[in-house]
Design a protein around this motif. Structure first.
Motif, PDB file in Angstrom:
ATOM      1  N   MET A   1       0.852  -1.164   0.000  1.00  0.00           N
ATOM      2  CA  MET A   1       0.000   0.000   0.000  1.00  0.00           C
ATOM      3  C   MET A   1       0.907   1.239   0.000  1.00  0.00           C
ATOM      4  SD  MET A   1      -2.675   1.010   3.065  1.00  0.00           S
ATOM      5  CE  MET A   1      -3.110  -0.672   3.164  1.00  0.00           C
ATOM      6  N   ASN A   2       0.589   2.225  -0.803  1.00  0.00           N
ATOM      7  CA  ASN A   2       1.406   3.427  -0.881  1.00  0.00           C
ATOM      8  C   ASN A   2       0.879   4.524   0.062  1.00  0.00           C
ATOM      9  OD1 ASN A   2      -0.742   4.751  -2.155  1.00  0.00           O
ATOM     10  ND2 ASN A   2       0.043   4.309  -4.188  1.00  0.00           N
ATOM     11  N   THR A   3       1.568   5.648   0.107  1.00  0.00           N
ATOM     12  CA  THR A   3       1.223   6.729   1.022  1.00  0.00           C
ATOM     13  C   THR A   3      -0.164   7.292   0.750  1.00  0.00           C
ATOM     14  OG1 THR A   3       3.574   7.295   1.129  1.00  0.00           O
ATOM     15  CG2 THR A   3       2.032   8.915   1.990  1.00  0.00           C
ATOM     16  N   LYS A   4      -0.518   7.461  -0.503  1.00  0.00           N
ATOM     17  CA  LYS A   4      -1.832   7.995  -0.860  1.00  0.00           C
ATOM     18  C   LYS A   4      -2.948   7.074  -0.387  1.00  0.00           C
ATOM     19  CE  LYS A   4      -4.707  10.552  -3.479  1.00  0.00           C
ATOM     20  NZ  LYS A   4      -5.786  10.954  -2.609  1.00  0.00           N
ATOM     21  N   MET A   5      -2.745   5.788  -0.530  1.00  0.00           N
ATOM     22  CA  MET A   5      -3.775   4.830  -0.131  1.00  0.00           C
ATOM     23  C   MET A   5      -4.012   4.853   1.378  1.00  0.00           C
ATOM     24  SD  MET A   5      -2.685   1.694  -2.630  1.00  0.00           S
ATOM     25  CE  MET A   5      -3.979   0.571  -2.131  1.00  0.00           C
ATOM     26  N   ILE A   6      -2.934   4.886   2.153  1.00  0.00           N
ATOM     27  CA  ILE A   6      -3.101   4.895   3.609  1.00  0.00           C
ATOM     28  C   ILE A   6      -3.650   6.237   4.084  1.00  0.00           C
ATOM     29  CG2 ILE A   6      -0.780   5.594   4.321  1.00  0.00           C
ATOM     30  CD1 ILE A   6      -1.038   3.348   6.482  1.00  0.00           C
ATOM     31  N   ILE A  26       3.576   5.939  13.964  1.00  0.00           N
ATOM     32  CA  ILE A  26       3.501   4.662  13.253  1.00  0.00           C
ATOM     33  C   ILE A  26       4.931   4.146  13.125  1.00  0.00           C
ATOM     34  CG2 ILE A  26       1.378   5.210  12.007  1.00  0.00           C
ATOM     35  CD1 ILE A  26       3.018   5.718   9.509  1.00  0.00           C
ATOM     36  N   SER A  27       5.059   2.843  13.036  1.00  0.00           N
ATOM     37  CA  SER A  27       6.392   2.251  12.954  1.00  0.00           C
ATOM     38  C   SER A  27       7.072   2.613  11.630  1.00  0.00           C
ATOM     39  CB  SER A  27       6.300   0.735  13.115  1.00  0.00           C
ATOM     40  OG  SER A  27       5.404   0.191  12.182  1.00  0.00           O
ATOM     41  N   LEU A  28       8.383   2.433  11.604  1.00  0.00           N
ATOM     42  CA  LEU A  28       9.132   2.756  10.399  1.00  0.00           C
ATOM     43  C   LEU A  28       8.609   1.937   9.230  1.00  0.00           C
ATOM     44  CD1 LEU A  28      12.783   2.976  11.743  1.00  0.00           C
ATOM     45  CD2 LEU A  28      11.241   4.839  11.135  1.00  0.00           C
ATOM     46  N   VAL A  29       8.532   2.584   8.103  1.00  0.00           N
ATOM     47  CA  VAL A  29       7.938   1.967   6.922  1.00  0.00           C
ATOM     48  C   VAL A  29       9.061   1.502   5.993  1.00  0.00           C
ATOM     49  CG1 VAL A  29       6.375   2.340   4.981  1.00  0.00           C
ATOM     50  CG2 VAL A  29       5.980   3.537   7.153  1.00  0.00           C
ATOM     51  N   ASN A  34      12.505   1.101  -5.478  1.00  0.00           N
ATOM     52  CA  ASN A  34      12.406   2.425  -6.094  1.00  0.00           C
ATOM     53  C   ASN A  34      12.323   3.554  -5.061  1.00  0.00           C
ATOM     54  OD1 ASN A  34       9.846   2.081  -5.089  1.00  0.00           O
ATOM     55  ND2 ASN A  34       8.819   2.112  -7.075  1.00  0.00           N
ATOM     56  N   GLY A  35      12.366   3.215  -3.759  1.00  0.00           N
ATOM     57  CA  GLY A  35      12.364   4.221  -2.706  1.00  0.00           C
ATOM     58  C   GLY A  35      10.984   4.556  -2.168  1.00  0.00           C
ATOM     59  N   TYR A  36       9.945   3.998  -2.767  1.00  0.00           N
ATOM     60  CA  TYR A  36       8.583   4.271  -2.295  1.00  0.00           C
ATOM     61  C   TYR A  36       8.317   3.522  -0.994  1.00  0.00           C
ATOM     62  CZ  TYR A  36       7.373   6.197  -6.900  1.00  0.00           C
ATOM     63  OH  TYR A  36       7.306   6.954  -8.049  1.00  0.00           O
ATOM     64  N   ARG A  37       7.559   4.162  -0.110  1.00  0.00           N
ATOM     65  CA  ARG A  37       7.177   3.523   1.138  1.00  0.00           C
ATOM     66  C   ARG A  37       6.173   2.408   0.862  1.00  0.00           C
ATOM     67  NH1 ARG A  37       7.877   8.974   2.395  1.00  0.00           N
ATOM     68  NH2 ARG A  37       9.002   9.386   4.334  1.00  0.00           N
ATOM     69  N   GLN A  38       6.293   1.318   1.636  1.00  0.00           N
ATOM     70  CA  GLN A  38       5.380   0.185   1.504  1.00  0.00           C
ATOM     71  C   GLN A  38       4.690  -0.043   2.856  1.00  0.00           C
ATOM     72  OE1 GLN A  38       8.191  -2.829   0.156  1.00  0.00           O
ATOM     73  NE2 GLN A  38       7.273  -2.693  -1.877  1.00  0.00           N
TER      74      GLN A  38
END
Length: 76
Positions: A1-6, A26-29, A34-38
């Motif tokens: 899930m990406n930042t926009k979704m959450i 929130i805990s470390l993501v 590609n560097g995107y948060r998951q």
């Protein structure tokens, strides 16, 4: 899930999600190659705990400090 979704799930701006991570709410993501948060379902729950704790505009009798402590513990 990406930042926009959450962010959409918690009904907040994407910068709020990043800020909550920075503050330890929130805990470390983990990040993808590609560097995107998951984000995971755990992060979703932590976001909802934080939103619920800070829902009230006026929290009295040191409840805001206690709520912040609970949210930080959830982030760990």
């Amino acid at each position: 899930m990406n930042t926009k979704m959450i962010a959409d799930y918690a009904n907040v701006h994407v910068n709020t999600v990043r800020l909550y991570e920075q503050w330890g709410y929130i805990s470390l993501v983990p990040r993808a190659a590609n560097g995107y948060r998951q984000y995971t379902a755990v992060h979703q729950q932590q976001m909802m705990i934080a939103r619920l704790a800070f829902r009230q505009e006026l929290i009295q009798n040191n409840l805001r400090k206690r709520a912040t402590k609970i949210v930080q513990l959830s982030g760990r």
